[in-house]
Design a protein around this motif. Structure first.
Motif, short mmCIF file in Angstrom:
data_model
loop_
_atom_site.label_atom_id
_atom_site.label_comp_id
_atom_site.label_asym_id
_atom_site.label_seq_id
_atom_site.Cartn_x
_atom_site.Cartn_y
_atom_site.Cartn_z
N MET A 44 0.83 -1.17 -0.02
CA MET A 44 -0.18 0.04 0.02
C MET A 44 0.94 1.27 0.16
O MET A 44 0.47 2.25 0.36
CB MET A 44 -1.02 -0.01 1.27
CG MET A 44 -1.81 -1.26 1.44
SD MET A 44 -3.24 -1.29 0.32
CE MET A 44 -4.25 -0.03 1.12
N ARG A 47 -1.85 2.83 -3.81
CA ARG A 47 -2.83 2.20 -4.06
C ARG A 47 -3.78 3.04 -4.80
O ARG A 47 -3.81 3.82 -5.32
CB ARG A 47 -3.49 1.85 -2.57
CG ARG A 47 -3.22 2.67 -1.19
CD ARG A 47 -3.72 4.05 -1.48
NE ARG A 47 -5.29 4.15 -1.89
CZ ARG A 47 -5.85 4.95 -2.20
NH1 ARG A 47 -5.40 6.01 -2.59
NH2 ARG A 47 -7.09 4.92 -2.57
N ILE A 52 -2.56 1.64 -9.22
CA ILE A 52 -1.91 0.34 -9.20
C ILE A 52 -1.73 -0.36 -10.56
O ILE A 52 -0.63 -0.67 -10.78
CB ILE A 52 -2.78 -0.69 -8.47
CG1 ILE A 52 -3.11 -0.36 -7.06
CG2 ILE A 52 -2.46 -2.26 -8.75
CD1 ILE A 52 -4.13 -1.29 -6.35
N CYS A 165 -13.56 6.36 0.79
CA CYS A 165 -12.16 5.82 0.42
C CYS A 165 -11.44 7.00 -0.15
O CYS A 165 -11.73 8.32 0.09
CB CYS A 165 -12.05 4.56 -0.21
SG CYS A 165 -10.45 4.04 -0.51
N ALA A 167 -10.51 8.16 -3.86
CA ALA A 167 -10.30 8.01 -5.55
C ALA A 167 -9.96 9.44 -5.95
O ALA A 167 -10.69 9.76 -6.95
CB ALA A 167 -12.09 7.63 -5.84
N ALA A 171 -4.97 8.13 -6.07
CA ALA A 171 -5.24 6.83 -6.50
C ALA A 171 -5.34 6.53 -7.84
O ALA A 171 -5.58 5.35 -8.47
CB ALA A 171 -6.68 6.62 -6.02
N GLN A 204 -8.34 5.51 4.38
CA GLN A 204 -7.98 6.41 3.28
C GLN A 204 -8.89 7.51 3.13
O GLN A 204 -8.34 8.56 2.59
CB GLN A 204 -8.29 5.48 1.99
CG GLN A 204 -7.48 4.44 1.77
CD GLN A 204 -7.87 2.93 2.23
OE1 GLN A 204 -8.37 3.17 3.13
NE2 GLN A 204 -7.59 2.03 1.71
N GLY A 243 -15.27 5.82 -6.44
CA GLY A 243 -14.33 5.02 -7.51
C GLY A 243 -14.82 3.59 -7.35
O GLY A 243 -15.68 3.22 -6.91
N ALA A 244 -13.95 2.77 -8.32
CA ALA A 244 -14.06 1.35 -8.48
C ALA A 244 -13.15 0.57 -8.52
O ALA A 244 -11.96 1.22 -9.19
CB ALA A 244 -15.14 1.03 -9.73
N ASN A 255 -15.71 -1.92 -4.67
CA ASN A 255 -15.01 -0.93 -4.02
C ASN A 255 -14.58 -0.85 -2.67
O ASN A 255 -15.29 -2.03 -2.21
CB ASN A 255 -16.01 0.84 -4.33
CG ASN A 255 -14.91 1.73 -4.34
OD1 ASN A 255 -13.81 2.09 -4.96
ND2 ASN A 255 -15.50 2.73 -3.69
N LYS A 256 -14.29 0.16 -2.01
CA LYS A 256 -13.78 0.10 -0.80
C LYS A 256 -14.80 -0.50 0.22
O LYS A 256 -15.88 -0.19 -0.05
CB LYS A 256 -12.98 1.25 -0.27
CG LYS A 256 -12.53 1.32 0.91
CD LYS A 256 -11.45 0.35 1.30
CE LYS A 256 -10.41 0.33 0.55
NZ LYS A 256 -9.51 -1.00 0.62
#
Ligand code: MRU
Length: 355
Positions: A44, A47, A52, A165, A167, A171, A204, A243-244, A255-256
């Motif tokens: 992480m 992330r 990623i 989270c 996004a 990210a 996050q 986000g996703a 998602n998170k």
């Protein structure tokens, strides 16, 4: 729009902002070995699904750049091992596998073109894969801008929006997906305040989203995760945007962890719930969210905060993601346009559309 840079290709290697240390310290590490870059994804340091993907792209390019292979056969074997190393880092974020597949296709193209060129052919492949990684990064940035533009139109003119989270720029390597939408909306004179759930256990929301928004001067209120229902019921929230990590063919979205609960509550209170993600986050090979692998992370991330134990030594669960069924999603915002139900049809149309 200037945002923080979580990852950068340099002549020395891959520079990554250590997101585990935020917001307290802003520290970049430079990875010169692809195995360390893969470990950075797993641990992480970097992330968020699109970031990623960028990290894997750069990591594969780094591995090939430093490969000692003397023949195409040796390089091909090493390339496969490098790809496998990245594939074992984070199982849910499909952008990772998207990047690996893209590099496999590109490698085969280059290998065919350079098969009979000996050392010069190997050098050409090394250079071309670095170019490919830079292209992936550039495409991420462009996709975020377009997602932001499409999404901004869906945001309320004023009032509160909620996310989950992070996004954001951290990210993706661009302006962010969900936070890109919010940034674009604010940039086009929407008067917004963002409700940021802290996003236990990895925080996050508290550590990263609050930091990013604060740096940009976008008004926010940090809340704990158990305040979500209260604020969706009473807090004048006009939209939720998240986000996703992976979107199945029917629109079900991973998602998170915590996102599913927010989506159900948003529907109960008549608040539109938007998912913002690039086309690379679509996984049209799976029919529904049931096939999405959910990453299980360590118990310690639940029993400890910042290295301090907060619970007795008991069993703890840590599914890092949950799946929101498509029926709770008002729209999926991509760089190629906005998909609405029935998602099977609208997502396929966007996936087939020329970018
Ligand atoms: O475990 P993380 O921090 O990688 O999870 C990140 C998320 O769940 C994000 O919402 C998702 O990857 C989209 S990032 C644009």
């Amino acid at each position: 729009m200037h945002t923080v840079e979580p990852i950068r290709w340099t002549d020395e290697g891959i520079a990554m902002l250590d997101q585990r240390k935020l917001p307290g310290e802003v520290i970049y590490h430079t990875y010169t070995d692809y195995c360390d870059a893969a470990k950075a994804i797993k641990d992480m340091v970097i992330r968020g699904a699109p970031a990623i993907g960028v990290a894997a792209a750069m990591g594969i390019a780094l591995g090939v750049k430093h490969s000692q292979a003397k023949t195409m056969r040796e390089l091909r074997a090493e390339f496969a091992a490098i790809c496998d190393t990245f594939a074992r880092t984070r199982p849910t974020a499909v952008d990772l596998f998207w990047a690996i597949e893209r590099f496999k296709r590109r490698f085969e193209e280059l290998a065919r073109e350079n098969e009979s060129r000996g050392e010069a052919g190997l050098a050409a492949i090394r250079g071309a894969l670095v170019d490919e990684a830079l292209k992936v990064h550039e495409e991420r940035r462009a996709a975020d801008e377009r997602i932001g533009r499409f999404g901004a139109e869906l945001m309320p003119k004023s009032g509160r929006v909620m996310t989950q989270c992070n996004a954001g720029a951290l990210a993706t390597g661009g302006i962010g997906t969900a936070l890109g939408v919010i940034r674009m909306a604010v940039d086009t004179n929407h008067n917004l305040e963002v409700l940021v759930p802290e996003t236990r256990p990895y925080l996050q929301g508290a550590r990263l989203t609050a930091w990013e928004l604060h740096q940009d001067g976008i008004p926010l209120t940090l809340i704990t995760d158990n305040m979500v229902g209260h604020f969706l019921k009473t807090g004048g929230v006009g939209a939720v945007v998240v986000g996703a990590d992976r979107i199945a063919r029917n629109g079900d979205t991973a998602n998170k962890i915590g996102t599913y609960g927010i989506a159900v509550l948003a529907k109960e209170h008549g608040i539109p719930f938007y998912v913002a993600a690039p086309i690379s986050t679509l996984d049209l090979s799976i029919p529904s969210g049931e096939q999405i692998p959910i990453e299980e992370r360590s118990e310690e991330e639940v029993t400890h905060i910042g290295g301090t134990r907060i619970a007795p030594p008991v069993r703890a669960a840590h599914p890092a993601f949950d799946v929101t069924p498509a029926r709770f999603i008002s729209a999926i915002i991509t760089e190629r346009g906005v998909a609405r139900a029935p998602f099977e049809e609208s997502l396929r149309t966007l996936a087939e559309k020329k970018s």
